[in-house]
Design a protein around this motif. Structure first.
Motif, PDB file in Angstrom:
ATOM      1  N   ARG A 132       0.838  -1.205   0.000  1.00 42.10           N
ATOM      2  CA  ARG A 132       0.000   0.000   0.000  1.00 42.10           C
ATOM      3  C   ARG A 132       0.873   1.255   0.000  1.00 42.10           C
ATOM      4  NH1 ARG A 132      -1.637   3.981   2.983  1.00 42.10           N
ATOM      5  NH2 ARG A 132      -0.252   3.326   4.668  1.00 42.10           N
ATOM      6  N   ARG A 133       1.987   1.229   0.756  1.00 43.54           N
ATOM      7  CA  ARG A 133       2.859   2.401   0.819  1.00 43.54           C
ATOM      8  C   ARG A 133       3.450   2.711  -0.554  1.00 43.54           C
ATOM      9  NH1 ARG A 133       5.122   0.002   5.370  1.00 43.54           N
ATOM     10  NH2 ARG A 133       7.162  -0.171   4.344  1.00 43.54           N
ATOM     11  N   VAL A 134       3.861   1.685  -1.289  1.00 38.64           N
ATOM     12  CA  VAL A 134       4.414   1.899  -2.631  1.00 38.64           C
ATOM     13  C   VAL A 134       3.372   2.536  -3.525  1.00 38.64           C
ATOM     14  CG1 VAL A 134       5.250   0.768  -4.710  1.00 38.64           C
ATOM     15  CG2 VAL A 134       6.135   0.066  -2.498  1.00 38.64           C
ATOM     16  N   GLU A 135       2.152   1.995  -3.479  1.00 36.40           N
ATOM     17  CA  GLU A 135       1.079   2.515  -4.345  1.00 36.40           C
ATOM     18  C   GLU A 135       0.766   3.972  -3.995  1.00 36.40           C
ATOM     19  OE1 GLU A 135      -1.516   2.175  -7.542  1.00 36.40           O
ATOM     20  OE2 GLU A 135       0.040   0.819  -6.806  1.00 36.40           O
ATOM     21  N   VAL A 136       0.714   4.278  -2.698  1.00 34.22           N
ATOM     22  CA  VAL A 136       0.437   5.653  -2.272  1.00 34.22           C
ATOM     23  C   VAL A 136       1.559   6.587  -2.718  1.00 34.22           C
ATOM     24  CG1 VAL A 136       0.259   7.171  -0.259  1.00 34.22           C
ATOM     25  CG2 VAL A 136      -1.039   5.022  -0.331  1.00 34.22           C
ATOM     26  N   ALA A 137       2.799   6.155  -2.522  1.00 32.37           N
ATOM     27  CA  ALA A 137       3.934   7.012  -2.886  1.00 32.37           C
ATOM     28  C   ALA A 137       3.993   7.254  -4.392  1.00 32.37           C
ATOM     29  CB  ALA A 137       5.245   6.387  -2.404  1.00 32.37           C
ATOM     30  N   LEU A 138       3.763   6.214  -5.189  1.00 29.98           N
ATOM     31  CA  LEU A 138       3.760   6.385  -6.645  1.00 29.98           C
ATOM     32  C   LEU A 138       2.675   7.387  -7.064  1.00 29.98           C
ATOM     33  CD1 LEU A 138       4.211   2.682  -7.803  1.00 29.98           C
ATOM     34  CD2 LEU A 138       5.866   4.535  -8.120  1.00 29.98           C
ATOM     35  N   THR A 139       1.510   7.273  -6.431  1.00 27.12           N
ATOM     36  CA  THR A 139       0.399   8.159  -6.783  1.00 27.12           C
ATOM     37  C   THR A 139       0.686   9.590  -6.357  1.00 27.12           C
ATOM     38  OG1 THR A 139      -1.169   6.333  -6.545  1.00 27.12           O
ATOM     39  CG2 THR A 139      -2.060   8.577  -6.473  1.00 27.12           C
ATOM     40  N   ARG A 140       1.145   9.788  -5.110  1.00 26.46           N
ATOM     41  CA  ARG A 140       1.355  11.139  -4.588  1.00 26.46           C
ATOM     42  C   ARG A 140       2.525  11.841  -5.262  1.00 26.46           C
ATOM     43  NH1 ARG A 140      -0.789  12.377   0.379  1.00 26.46           N
ATOM     44  NH2 ARG A 140      -0.015  14.468  -0.155  1.00 26.46           N
ATOM     45  N   TYR A 160      13.168   9.072 -11.702  1.00 23.74           N
ATOM     46  CA  TYR A 160      13.501   9.502 -10.343  1.00 23.74           C
ATOM     47  C   TYR A 160      12.301   9.349  -9.419  1.00 23.74           C
ATOM     48  CZ  TYR A 160      15.375  12.173  -6.462  1.00 23.74           C
ATOM     49  OH  TYR A 160      15.821  12.541  -5.218  1.00 23.74           O
ATOM     50  N   ARG A 161      11.125   9.734  -9.890  1.00 18.26           N
ATOM     51  CA  ARG A 161       9.947   9.659  -9.030  1.00 18.26           C
ATOM     52  C   ARG A 161       9.588   8.220  -8.688  1.00 18.26           C
ATOM     53  NH1 ARG A 161       8.582  14.146 -12.332  1.00 18.26           N
ATOM     54  NH2 ARG A 161       7.237  12.981 -13.757  1.00 18.26           N
ATOM     55  N   VAL A 162       9.780   7.301  -9.631  1.00 12.29           N
ATOM     56  CA  VAL A 162       9.526   5.892  -9.344  1.00 12.29           C
ATOM     57  C   VAL A 162      10.494   5.393  -8.275  1.00 12.29           C
ATOM     58  CG1 VAL A 162       9.554   3.540 -10.279  1.00 12.29           C
ATOM     59  CG2 VAL A 162       8.548   5.393 -11.618  1.00 12.29           C
ATOM     60  N   ARG A 163      11.787   5.696  -8.447  1.00 17.31           N
ATOM     61  CA  ARG A 163      12.777   5.242  -7.468  1.00 17.31           C
ATOM     62  C   ARG A 163      12.533   5.876  -6.108  1.00 17.31           C
ATOM     63  NH1 ARG A 163      17.838   3.084  -7.108  1.00 17.31           N
ATOM     64  NH2 ARG A 163      16.819   1.475  -8.344  1.00 17.31           N
ATOM     65  N   LEU A 164      12.199   7.156  -6.079  1.00 23.15           N
ATOM     66  CA  LEU A 164      11.941   7.830  -4.810  1.00 23.15           C
ATOM     67  C   LEU A 164      10.761   7.202  -4.090  1.00 23.15           C
ATOM     68  CD1 LEU A 164      12.511  10.107  -2.806  1.00 23.15           C
ATOM     69  CD2 LEU A 164      11.116  11.620  -4.229  1.00 23.15           C
ATOM     70  N   ALA A 165       9.698   6.897  -4.817  1.00 26.83           N
ATOM     71  CA  ALA A 165       8.522   6.262  -4.205  1.00 26.83           C
ATOM     72  C   ALA A 165       8.890   4.924  -3.580  1.00 26.83           C
ATOM     73  CB  ALA A 165       7.423   6.083  -5.257  1.00 26.83           C
ATOM     74  N   CYS A 166       9.707   4.156  -4.286  1.00 33.01           N
ATOM     75  CA  CYS A 166      10.111   2.841  -3.764  1.00 33.01           C
ATOM     76  C   CYS A 166      10.959   2.993  -2.508  1.00 33.01           C
ATOM     77  CB  CYS A 166      10.884   2.073  -4.834  1.00 33.01           C
ATOM     78  SG  CYS A 166       9.875   1.530  -6.231  1.00 33.01           S
ATOM     79  N   ARG A 167      11.877   3.945  -2.516  1.00 30.71           N
ATOM     80  CA  ARG A 167      12.751   4.136  -1.357  1.00 30.71           C
ATOM     81  C   ARG A 167      11.965   4.624  -0.135  1.00 30.71           C
ATOM     82  NH1 ARG A 167      16.938   0.911  -1.982  1.00 30.71           N
ATOM     83  NH2 ARG A 167      18.588   1.683  -3.353  1.00 30.71           N
ATOM     84  N   LEU A 168      10.987   5.485  -0.365  1.00 35.46           N
ATOM     85  CA  LEU A 168      10.175   5.950   0.759  1.00 35.46           C
ATOM     86  C   LEU A 168       9.383   4.801   1.365  1.00 35.46           C
ATOM     87  CD1 LEU A 168       8.825   9.359  -0.625  1.00 35.46           C
ATOM     88  CD2 LEU A 168      10.622   9.016   1.077  1.00 35.46           C
ATOM     89  N   GLU A 170      10.304   1.748   1.379  1.00 35.09           N
ATOM     90  CA  GLU A 170      11.256   0.774   1.911  1.00 35.09           C
ATOM     91  C   GLU A 170      11.591   1.026   3.370  1.00 35.09           C
ATOM     92  OE1 GLU A 170      15.199  -1.263  -0.089  1.00 35.09           O
ATOM     93  OE2 GLU A 170      14.954   0.891  -0.168  1.00 35.09           O
ATOM     94  N   ARG A 171      11.555   2.300   3.794  1.00 35.59           N
ATOM     95  CA  ARG A 171      11.803   2.678   5.192  1.00 35.59           C
ATOM     96  C   ARG A 171      13.174   2.251   5.700  1.00 35.59           C
ATOM     97  NH1 ARG A 171       6.367   2.434   8.963  1.00 35.59           N
ATOM     98  NH2 ARG A 171       5.189   4.003   7.802  1.00 35.59           N
ATOM     99  N   ALA A 172      14.215   2.627   4.993  1.00 30.90           N
ATOM    100  CA  ALA A 172      15.567   2.324   5.456  1.00 30.90           C
ATOM    101  C   ALA A 172      15.878   3.141   6.711  1.00 30.90           C
ATOM    102  CB  ALA A 172      16.578   2.638   4.357  1.00 30.90           C
ATOM    103  N   ASP A 173      16.883   2.685   7.457  1.00 30.15           N
ATOM    104  CA  ASP A 173      17.275   3.409   8.674  1.00 30.15           C
ATOM    105  C   ASP A 173      17.911   4.754   8.340  1.00 30.15           C
ATOM    106  OD1 ASP A 173      16.521   1.364  10.560  1.00 30.15           O
ATOM    107  OD2 ASP A 173      18.216   0.208   9.797  1.00 30.15           O
ATOM    108  N   LEU A 174      18.638   4.805   7.222  1.00 28.22           N
ATOM    109  CA  LEU A 174      19.252   6.056   6.785  1.00 28.22           C
ATOM    110  C   LEU A 174      18.865   6.301   5.338  1.00 28.22           C
ATOM    111  CD1 LEU A 174      21.171   8.463   7.220  1.00 28.22           C
ATOM    112  CD2 LEU A 174      23.042   6.999   6.411  1.00 28.22           C
ATOM    113  N   LEU A 175      18.224   7.425   5.076  1.00 26.57           N
ATOM    114  CA  LEU A 175      17.771   7.777   3.733  1.00 26.57           C
ATOM    115  C   LEU A 175      18.660   8.904   3.205  1.00 26.57           C
ATOM    116  CD1 LEU A 175      15.627   7.399   1.499  1.00 26.57           C
ATOM    117  CD2 LEU A 175      14.260   9.154   2.664  1.00 26.57           C
ATOM    118  N   LEU A 176      19.279   8.672   2.058  1.00 24.16           N
ATOM    119  CA  LEU A 176      20.162   9.652   1.426  1.00 24.16           C
ATOM    120  C   LEU A 176      19.505  10.120   0.125  1.00 24.16           C
ATOM    121  CD1 LEU A 176      23.519   7.663   1.810  1.00 24.16           C
ATOM    122  CD2 LEU A 176      22.554   9.342   3.402  1.00 24.16           C
TER     123      LEU A 176
END
Length: 579
Positions: A132-140, A160-168, A170-176
């Motif tokens: 659900r988070r991926v779908e929301v991020a891709l849409t927003r 870039y927007r596709v990759r950014l949505a996926c990374r958001l 993913e919830r990594a401990d450190l986001l660069l």
């Protein structure tokens, strides 16, 4: 989560980039990284991610790391679905591991600590909610959602927007993040801002977006050299606090530099005067007091040497402060023009996308409204007229046609309907959002008339000086350059002479962007057409450029998603393409 970097240094062959960088990021830290183009901001992110190894210093990491670069390198045939599945693979593997651990768990002999750790990790990552988070991020983020769409058919901004949505998601401990707002409109930036503020781990964001720094940053690391040559960490949150503190530091630096220059001048004058005293003009006449002549000469030499030692001991070597933008004095119009006539005018413009523009569309770079017939701009009954010293701010979401409208004003795309009129002799300076210099020569569109990165034949890569000279000759041949009003590229303060002597292909994206701005100013234009002028530029230069655009006598048209620039230009006439 914990990341600590200590005294980092890094250099590319023949070119040092970073030196003496230290920082610490923990949960809740949102570190903004700023600096001039080529100062090593993107390099620092790759060092923190572990993609590069420092020449000196060390990095300690605890937790997962996710890097979102400015450009996504794709593999042949890779699709949006592949990227999403790769992002979710780790989360699904964690869910599968928990399921297997729980099914095999022995309540008497099982390792409860390990199971609890897995459950805590899943809770932290919200693994059950990842799809659900991926779908929301891709849409927003207004990203492509079709899982079968090949990434190599998307623009840089779309990828870039596709990759950014996926990374958001993913919830990594450190986001660069590297310049995350370059390809986002207001609604997408609002979504990103909320995600970063709520991020449970640490965030390091390289950005020129002053509003994002104000909204998000808990501290700002400035990679530009300070008076002592080292990067500076400004611990107060927000851009305005950083701007005030840096302005104060720059003021002290320039004052100190002027004082030391004056000290050096005084030293030189006093030495000249001291050694001048050894000339025949002050010496007693020959034959009189010969012993005094020799004694006085020795005393005078010793006094001069002591003076040198004293002044040199007191002197402090202060590096040259950073150059300021030297924006040229552009003309409003040529003599004899009627001030009542517009320099350039569009009436009822309609532009239909061509295949090249569709391929190169990037956050409005040649993009526009994409309805069924491919119309990019359609403004029936609309007159867009730019008078001498006129101003126009063009706004609208991604795909609204901002870049297409500027291209139509510049005469770089054909009109399917409507008319374009330009006053004879009017010179236009254009900075497109993306050019061959920014995206690579292989994407060059012949209609854009962009200077190639490399010469044909055996001449080899062009330097900035070579390309600037070639542009000047071409403009002269077309009658669009007054030889009396050529703007020297080295005088603008945009690039150093050392950078201008390097091949353009070796410059960073920001340095190439500076070169594009210099090219637009080369022939002292009467009209400046600027498409997303803040992209890839440092925050210092953006502030200086904004002040210059407000003050210049030339006419200016700006299309921008930069919220701070829009606020700074709020009193300009606005053409909103979102309607």
């Amino acid at each position: 989560m914990q990341l600590t970097a200590t005294d980092l240094a890094f250099a590319y062959p023949g070119r040092p980039v970073l030196d003496g960088v230290s920082l610490r990021v923990s949960d809740g830290t949102r570190l903004g990284v700023v600096g001039e183009n080529g100062s090593g901001k993107s390099t620092l992110l790759h060092l923190l991610a572990g993609d590069l190894q420092p020449a000196r210093g060390g990095i300690r990491r605890k937790g997962s790391v996710a890097l979102v670069e400015q450009e996504l390198v794709t593999t042949p045939g890779q699709t949006v679905g592949d990227l999403v599945r790769g992002t979710l693979a780790g989360l699904r593997a964690l869910a599968a591991e928990i399921e297997a651990e729980a099914a095999a768990f022995d309540h008497e002999t099982g390792d409860l600590r390990r199971l609890s750790g897995l459950l805590a990790r899943a809770e932290h990552l919200a693994a059950w909610d990842a799809d659900r988070r991926v779908e929301v991020a891709l849409t927003r983020l207004d990203a492509v959602r079709d899982p079968d769409r090949r990434l190599d058919t998307l623009s840089v901004g779309q990828r870039y927007r596709v990759r950014l949505a996926c990374r958001l998601a993913e919830r990594a401990d450190l986001l660069l993040l590297d310049e995350p707002t370059n390809h986002l409109d207001d609604s997408a930036i609002e979504f990103l801002t909320g995600e970063l503020i709520a991020w449970r781990g640490g965030v390091v964001v390289v950005t020129h977006d002053r509003e994002l720094l104000d909204d998000v940053a808990t501290a700002i690391l400035d990679l530009d050299p300070s008076m002592d040559g080292k990067p500076v960490l400004y611990g107060q949150p927000g851009y305005l606090a950083y701007r005030f503190a840096k302005n104060q530091a720059l003021h002290r630096w320039r004052q100190r530099y002027r004082a030391e220059q004056e000290r050096a001048r005084v030293l030189a004058e006093r030495l000249d005067a001291s050694y001048e005293g050894l000339s025949d003009e002050w010496r007693p006449a020959k034959g009189s007091q010969k012993h005094r002549r020799a004694t006085r000469a020795r005393i005078h030499v010793k006094a001069a040497d002591r003076l040198v030692e004293k002044l040199e001991a007191e002197a402090v070597e202060v590096p040259v402060p950073p150059a300021r933008l030297a924006f040229p004095d552009l003309p409003a119009m040529s003599p004899g023009w009627d001030a009542g006539d517009p320099l350039v005018e569009l009436r009822s413009p309609r532009v239909v996308a061509d295949p090249w523009a569709l391929r190169q569309a990037q956050d409005g770079a040649g993009s526009g409204r994409r309805d069924g017939d491919g119309v990019r701009v359609d403004l029936p009954g609309t007159r867009v007229a730019i008078p001498p010293s006129g101003r126009l701010l063009v706004v609208g979401p991604n795909g609204a046609g901002k870049s297409t409208l500027l291209a139509a004003l510049a005469g770089r795309v054909p009109l399917a309907r409507g008319t374009r009129t330009v006053t004879a002799g009017a010179r236009l300076g254009i900075v497109a959002q993306e050019t061959a210099l920014a995206a690579g020569a292989e994407t060059r569109a012949p209609a854009l008339d962009v200077v190639d990165i490399a010469d044909a034949g055996d001449a080899g890569p062009r330097s900035g000086f070579d390309a600037y000279a070639a542009e000047a000759l071409e403009l002269l041949q077309r009658g669009e350059l007054d030889p009396e009003h050529v703007v020297p590229v080295a005088a603008l303060g945009l690039l150093s002479e050392e950078d201008l002597e390097r091949p353009l292909a070796e410059l960073s994206a920001g340095q190439r962007r500076r070169f594009e701005l210099a090219r637009a100013l080369l022939h002292a234009p009467h009209v400046l057409l600027l498409d997303e002028p803040t992209n890839h530029l440092s925050v210092d230069l953006v502030d200086e450029l904004t002040r210059a655009l407000i003050a210049t006598p030339a006419a200016v048209v700006v299309a921008t998603h930069d919220r701070r620039m829009r606020a700074d230009l709020a009193d300009w006439p606005v053409l909103d393409l979102s309607a």
